[in-house]
Each structure stands twice: as structure tokens, then as C-alpha cells.
Design a protein around this motif. Structure first.
Motif, PDB file in Angstrom:
ATOM      1  N   VAL A 193       0.850  -1.195   0.000  1.00  0.00           N
ATOM      2  CA  VAL A 193       0.000   0.000   0.000  1.00  0.00           C
ATOM      3  C   VAL A 193       0.885   1.245   0.000  1.00  0.00           C
ATOM      4  O   VAL A 193       0.562   2.259  -0.628  1.00  0.00           O
ATOM      5  CB  VAL A 193      -0.931   0.008   1.235  1.00  0.00           C
ATOM      6  CG1 VAL A 193      -1.625   1.367   1.376  1.00  0.00           C
ATOM      7  CG2 VAL A 193      -1.947  -1.112   1.141  1.00  0.00           C
ATOM      8  N   PHE A 194       2.030   1.154   0.681  1.00  0.00           N
ATOM      9  CA  PHE A 194       2.935   2.297   0.783  1.00  0.00           C
ATOM     10  C   PHE A 194       4.050   2.268  -0.261  1.00  0.00           C
ATOM     11  O   PHE A 194       4.524   3.318  -0.666  1.00  0.00           O
ATOM     12  CB  PHE A 194       3.542   2.353   2.190  1.00  0.00           C
ATOM     13  CG  PHE A 194       2.558   2.812   3.226  1.00  0.00           C
ATOM     14  CD1 PHE A 194       2.348   4.165   3.455  1.00  0.00           C
ATOM     15  CD2 PHE A 194       1.812   1.894   3.948  1.00  0.00           C
ATOM     16  CE1 PHE A 194       1.422   4.601   4.391  1.00  0.00           C
ATOM     17  CE2 PHE A 194       0.883   2.318   4.892  1.00  0.00           C
ATOM     18  CZ  PHE A 194       0.686   3.675   5.103  1.00  0.00           C
ATOM     19  N   ARG A 195       4.472   1.078  -0.684  1.00  0.00           N
ATOM     20  CA  ARG A 195       5.429   0.991  -1.794  1.00  0.00           C
ATOM     21  C   ARG A 195       5.278  -0.370  -2.462  1.00  0.00           C
ATOM     22  O   ARG A 195       5.435  -1.425  -1.826  1.00  0.00           O
ATOM     23  CB  ARG A 195       6.870   1.254  -1.336  1.00  0.00           C
ATOM     24  CG  ARG A 195       7.401   0.441  -0.199  1.00  0.00           C
ATOM     25  CD  ARG A 195       8.821   0.884   0.164  1.00  0.00           C
ATOM     26  NE  ARG A 195       9.750   0.710  -0.936  1.00  0.00           N
ATOM     27  CZ  ARG A 195      10.973   1.261  -0.978  1.00  0.00           C
ATOM     28  NH1 ARG A 195      11.378   2.052   0.007  1.00  0.00           N
ATOM     29  NH2 ARG A 195      11.774   1.044  -1.996  1.00  0.00           N
ATOM     30  N   ALA A 196       5.004  -0.342  -3.753  1.00  0.00           N
ATOM     31  CA  ALA A 196       4.670  -1.554  -4.504  1.00  0.00           C
ATOM     32  C   ALA A 196       5.802  -2.567  -4.514  1.00  0.00           C
ATOM     33  O   ALA A 196       5.558  -3.783  -4.471  1.00  0.00           O
ATOM     34  CB  ALA A 196       4.287  -1.183  -5.933  1.00  0.00           C
ATOM     35  N   ASP A 197       7.055  -2.100  -4.553  1.00  0.00           N
ATOM     36  CA  ASP A 197       8.170  -3.038  -4.660  1.00  0.00           C
ATOM     37  C   ASP A 197       8.355  -3.872  -3.404  1.00  0.00           C
ATOM     38  O   ASP A 197       9.041  -4.898  -3.425  1.00  0.00           O
ATOM     39  CB  ASP A 197       9.466  -2.299  -4.998  1.00  0.00           C
ATOM     40  CG  ASP A 197       9.923  -1.358  -3.894  1.00  0.00           C
ATOM     41  OD1 ASP A 197       9.062  -0.766  -3.220  1.00  0.00           O
ATOM     42  OD2 ASP A 197      11.145  -1.200  -3.714  1.00  0.00           O
TER      43      ASP A 197
END
Length: 271
Positions: free
Chosen positions: A92-96
Motif C-alpha cells: 500500500v505504501f510501496r509496490a516493490d
């Protein structure tokens, strides 16, 4: 001569700072962590993750040799389950973060601490669970906070800030100005490093709060967690010279944001 030397050191530090890039490591989420971060281009996330992964494995090997790794207890099961639910929310905060090589370890030690290093390497010490008698919701607040540090790459940010100062310090020492440079470092630490450290802690609190809520853990537990922390500490250190916000300010900040994440908790799968 001294004025010239200090100007040269200052110019060098500014030149190195110019080699930083303005980045946004995570999305803001419901809690609105939108601060851009300056990362030194000579310090890559991949390098830091690789170095930390080696240190993490070394730590686990030493713990294994001393029979301190806990794989099978009820607390080990709790740490695994809670961590996995939180990890599912990290993209949710960073896709990677979905592709990180996440690892989870519970170490039998009385230390009241937990950590999530670069790339998703989680360590929880039994002391924080047992001495604070943490509920699942409170444990989620702890682990969520630590995961948030990794998502925001606070370690890389701290290294980026320290690098120009360290280089300037080494040059100053070579030129015979070690004492003066130490004084400069102290001033920089008080004016820049410590306030940013408190800011990083606040960001980790907020993102951790949202991670826990999205994973189905009651965000109000973050408040009871820090109440327990304060009681265990028997009082908090002066905030001005602390890398962490005082428990009172921390609790106030969390209480102000909880209404933003309560709807996420209410909609979340609690299993």
C-alpha cells in the motif's frame, strides 16, 4: 587560516550534499506521510540491503549456535502470523515491497526491542513481548512501526546525511583541526540529526499505525503500547536530546491520527 579551512570544509560538505536526490520512498497513505527525502546518490538502496542482509544472517547464525532462535513457541507463532499480515499491507505504501525477501526471526533475549532492517529483515526479542505482556494488537503496533522504518528507508536517509559530514570531518582532522571538527559535528547533530530522527520516529509511528489497522489490528493498541513503555521506563528522557519523541507527545500524536485509520480497521479482515 582557520577561517579558510572551515570554509573549505563547509564548501566540501555542501558539494557532497548537492549529490543528493530528492525522493519519495513511499506513498502518503491515509495518515499523510508526504515528506520528500534527500538520498545521497553514492549510497544505493541495493548496497545497503545487501550489507544488512549479511549482518542479519550473521546475527541469526550466532543466535542459532546459542540456541536462542525461537521457532516453535506460541510467541514465535504470534510473531510470524502478525508479521505476515502486516507484510501483506506493505505494498500500500510501496509496490516493490511485495518483492522484498522478507524474513522474520524471534530471538530469546530479555532486551525490550524489535527491528526491521532494509529489505524487510524482521527481528523481535522475546523481552519486549514478555516484559510488556503485549497483546496481539500491541505487538502489531511494534512490528508495524519497525516495518515502516524499512519502507521509508530511514537507514539510508541517515547514512546520506552523515556521509558529507564524515568526509568533512576526516579532512579537518588531517589538517589538524580535530577538536574544532568535533565541535562542529556536535552542533550539526543537535541542529539537524536529532530533529530528523524524531521526525523519522513519528513517520514510523503513523505508517505503522495504518499498516496495523489495514491488517485488522486495533490501532488504539499503539496508545496502550506506549503507555506500557513509559511505565516500564519509569519516566522518559528529555525530548530535546532524545532520538525518540517523549511518550506523552508520541501518544498525543497517535491519538490525533487514529480516527483516520479506524475505518480501515473496521473494514479489515480480522483473521
Amino acid at each position: 587560516m582557520e577561517t579558510i579551512i572551515f570554509r573549505l570544509i563547509a564548501l566540501l560538505a555542501l558539494a557532497l550534499l548537492a549529490g543528493c536526490q530528492n525522493v519519495q520512498t513511499t506513498s502518503g497513505g491515509a495518515v499523510g506521510v508526504e515528506r520528500s527525502q534527500y538520498m545521497f546518490l553514492g549510497v544505493s538502496a541495493a548496497e545497503i540491503e545487501q550489507q544488512y542482509a549479511k549482518s542479519y544472517q550473521d546475527l541469526l547464525i550466532k543466535a542459532e549456535e546459542k540456541n536462542l532462535l525461537d521457532y516453535e513457541s506460541k510467541n514465535a507463532e504470534r510473531v510470524d502470523t502478525i508479521s505476515e499480515r502486516l507484510i501483506k499491507q506493505a505494498p500500500v505504501f510501496r509496490a516493490d515491497a511485495a518483492n522484498w525477501n522478507w524474513q522474520i526471526a524471534l530471538i530469546k533475549d530479555d532486551t525490550i526491542n524489535a527491528n526491521c532492517g532494509p529489505g524487510g529483515k524482521i527481528i523481535v526479542y522475546t523481552g519486549i513481548i514478555e516484559k510488556l505482556q503485549l497483546t496481539d494488537d500491541e505487538l502489531a503496533a511494534v512490528i508495524g512501526h519497525e516495518i515502516a522504518h524499512a519502507l521509508r528507508e530511514h537507514s539510508r536517509e541517515a547514512i546520506s546525511k552523515a556521509y558529507p559530514i564524515n568526509v568533512a570531518s576526516q579532512i579537518g582532522s588531517l589538517l589538524g583541526y580535530a577538536n574544532e571538527v568535533e565541535l562542529v559535528n556536535l552542533g550539526v547533530g543537535l541542529l539537524m540529526t536529532l530533529p530528523n530522527s524524531r521526525q523519522n520516529e513519528n513517520e514510523a509511528d503513523l505508517i505503522g499505525l495504518e499498516l496495523a489497522a489495514r491488517a485488522g489490528y486495533n490501532p488504539n493498541a499503539a496508545v496502550t503500547l506506549w503507555q506500557k513503555m513509559a511505565a516500564k521506563a519509569g519516566g522518559a528522557p528529555l525530548e530535546f536530546l532524545s532520538t525518540h519523541p517523549s511518550s506523552e507527545n508520541r501518544i498525543n500524536n497517535l491519538q490525533a491520527v487514529i480516527p483516520k485509520v479506524l475505518p480501515l480497521y473496521q473494514r479489515a479482515n480480522k483473521h
